[in-house]
Every structure is written in C-alpha cells, then in structure tokens.
Design a protein around this motif. Structure first.
Motif, mmCIF file in Angstrom:
data_model
loop_
_atom_site.group_PDB
_atom_site.id
_atom_site.type_symbol
_atom_site.label_atom_id
_atom_site.label_comp_id
_atom_site.label_asym_id
_atom_site.label_seq_id
_atom_site.Cartn_x
_atom_site.Cartn_y
_atom_site.Cartn_z
ATOM 1 N N ARG A 225 6.170 0.993 6.108
ATOM 2 C CA ARG A 225 5.295 2.144 6.333
ATOM 3 C C ARG A 225 5.618 3.266 5.353
ATOM 4 N NH1 ARG A 225 4.751 1.735 12.902
ATOM 5 N NH2 ARG A 225 3.684 -0.270 12.767
ATOM 6 N N GLY A 226 4.590 4.018 5.017
ATOM 7 C CA GLY A 226 4.768 5.138 4.097
ATOM 8 C C GLY A 226 4.657 4.746 2.638
ATOM 9 N N GLY A 227 4.373 3.478 2.364
ATOM 10 C CA GLY A 227 4.281 3.009 0.985
ATOM 11 C C GLY A 227 2.861 2.886 0.459
ATOM 12 N N GLY A 228 1.882 3.342 1.232
ATOM 13 C CA GLY A 228 0.492 3.293 0.788
ATOM 14 C C GLY A 228 -0.217 1.974 1.059
ATOM 15 N N HIS A 229 0.448 1.059 1.778
ATOM 16 C CA HIS A 229 -0.157 -0.256 2.038
ATOM 17 C C HIS A 229 -1.432 -0.147 2.870
ATOM 18 C CE1 HIS A 229 3.349 -2.034 0.242
ATOM 19 N NE2 HIS A 229 4.124 -1.395 1.089
ATOM 20 N N ALA A 230 -1.418 0.681 3.893
ATOM 21 C CA ALA A 230 -2.603 0.820 4.755
ATOM 22 C C ALA A 230 -3.773 1.401 3.966
ATOM 23 C CB ALA A 230 -2.289 1.696 5.966
ATOM 24 N N ARG A 231 -3.506 2.384 3.139
ATOM 25 C CA ARG A 231 -4.569 3.017 2.352
ATOM 26 C C ARG A 231 -5.182 2.012 1.367
ATOM 27 N NH1 ARG A 231 -6.023 7.901 2.397
ATOM 28 N NH2 ARG A 231 -4.101 8.646 3.350
ATOM 29 N N ARG A 232 -4.345 1.214 0.701
ATOM 30 C CA ARG A 232 -4.855 0.208 -0.231
ATOM 31 C C ARG A 232 -5.664 -0.864 0.506
ATOM 32 N NH1 ARG A 232 -0.013 1.441 -2.563
ATOM 33 N NH2 ARG A 232 1.157 -0.224 -1.553
ATOM 34 N N LEU A 233 -5.148 -1.296 1.654
ATOM 35 C CA LEU A 233 -5.847 -2.322 2.429
ATOM 36 C C LEU A 233 -7.186 -1.795 2.936
ATOM 37 C CD1 LEU A 233 -5.373 -5.255 3.437
ATOM 38 C CD2 LEU A 233 -4.671 -4.239 5.585
ATOM 39 N N LEU A 234 -7.205 -0.563 3.419
ATOM 40 C CA LEU A 234 -8.441 0.037 3.902
ATOM 41 C C LEU A 234 -9.474 0.126 2.778
ATOM 42 C CD1 LEU A 234 -9.976 1.404 6.240
ATOM 43 C CD2 LEU A 234 -8.907 3.570 5.526
ATOM 44 N N ALA A 235 -9.047 0.557 1.605
ATOM 45 C CA ALA A 235 -9.965 0.652 0.465
ATOM 46 C C ALA A 235 -10.516 -0.726 0.097
ATOM 47 C CB ALA A 235 -9.259 1.282 -0.734
ATOM 48 N N GLU A 236 -9.668 -1.744 0.142
ATOM 49 C CA GLU A 236 -10.127 -3.101 -0.172
ATOM 50 C C GLU A 236 -11.102 -3.606 0.887
ATOM 51 O OE1 GLU A 236 -10.419 -6.503 -2.582
ATOM 52 O OE2 GLU A 236 -9.544 -4.538 -3.003
#
Length: 154
Positions: free
Chosen positions: A82-93
């Motif tokens: 968490r906190g590494g931007g994984h959720a944001r990248r996944l959401l954008a994809e």
C-alpha cells in the motif's frame, strides 16, 4: 505490470481471500454481494491483477452494470504494497479498458470504513452517486460514478 486473469484463477482467489479478511476486520463480516466469475469475462467484463515482479499485489475488475455503464468491483492492494500507487494505476487501467469495451460511465461502491478508497476515488475524478445494488440500503456504503467517455480517446 498489470495482467488480465480469470476471476476464478488461483492468484485472484488468494487475493480475494485477503480482501475478505480485510472486510471482516473493518466491518465484522465478509462482503456477500453476489459476484459471478462469468461477469468478469470479456466482452462485458474484465478482471486485472497488478504485479511487482512475479508477486501479485493488487486486484480489481469491472462488470456490466447497465447499458453503457460498468461497475468496478473487488479493488484491493495487499498490505505490504500500500502507498505505492498500485491502486491508482489499476484503477486507471480499469477505466481505459472499460472505455475500450464501450462503456461511457463507471459506478462503484465502497464503505466508509475504507477512507483510503474514498480518497482514491475522489482524487481520481469520481463524484458521489445514488445508491444501487446489493448495498443500496446500507448506511456504511458510499457510491461513486465517473464519466469515462473520453478515456478511450485520451
């Protein structure tokens, strides 16, 4: 790296088990909303897994909600990542792939005991939406929507 996997894939199932444990810790029980693996199959749905090297660290998928509207489900990032931007990248994809599949809008539901999810969605252009679906009557649920009609051409 983000890869599409079947919702029934063992990698997805293991992360789903972690997600359900998270729901137990935050809400006192699992999320029992109806989900069928077939809903996340193309052309109307897709399930993605984000990896760091060979380690699966994030999940999320979309399924058909209504004509032109996809619903995002089962967004999750493993604790240690968490906190590494994984959720944001996944959401954008997910948004990009949903737009490519012909959807113009996304809806989603999360709970108020997941403030980091609410912050992610709000900072990613989602706005509050009318309640819908399995959790429509639940006080702890928060509903969001976003127009993605320009995502496919952006």
């Amino acid at each position: 790296m983000i890869r599409a996997l079947r919702y029934s894939d063992p990698v997805v199932r293991a992360l789903e088990d972690e997600l359900q444990q998270e729901y137990i810790e935050r809400y006192g029980g699992q999320d029992n909303s109806p989900v069928s693996p077939d809903e996340f199959g193309p052309p109307e749905g897709l399930f993605l897994v984000g990896f760091v090297g060979n380690e699966p660290v994030a999940t999320g998928g979309f399924r058909r909600h209504a004509d032109g509207v996809a619903e995002i489900k089962r967004m999750y990032v493993a604790h240690d990542h968490r906190g590494g931007g994984h959720a944001r990248r996944l959401l954008a994809e997910l948004e990009t792939r949903a737009a490519a599949a012909g959807y113009q809008r996304i809806v989603l539901e999360t709970g108020d005991r997941q403030p980091e999810a609410i912050t992610l969605y709000a900072s990613s252009g989602y706005s509050p939406a009318d309640p819908f679906g399995y959790h429509a009557e639940e006080e702890l649920s928060r509903f969001f929507t976003k127009d993605i009609s320009l995502t496919a051409t952006a």
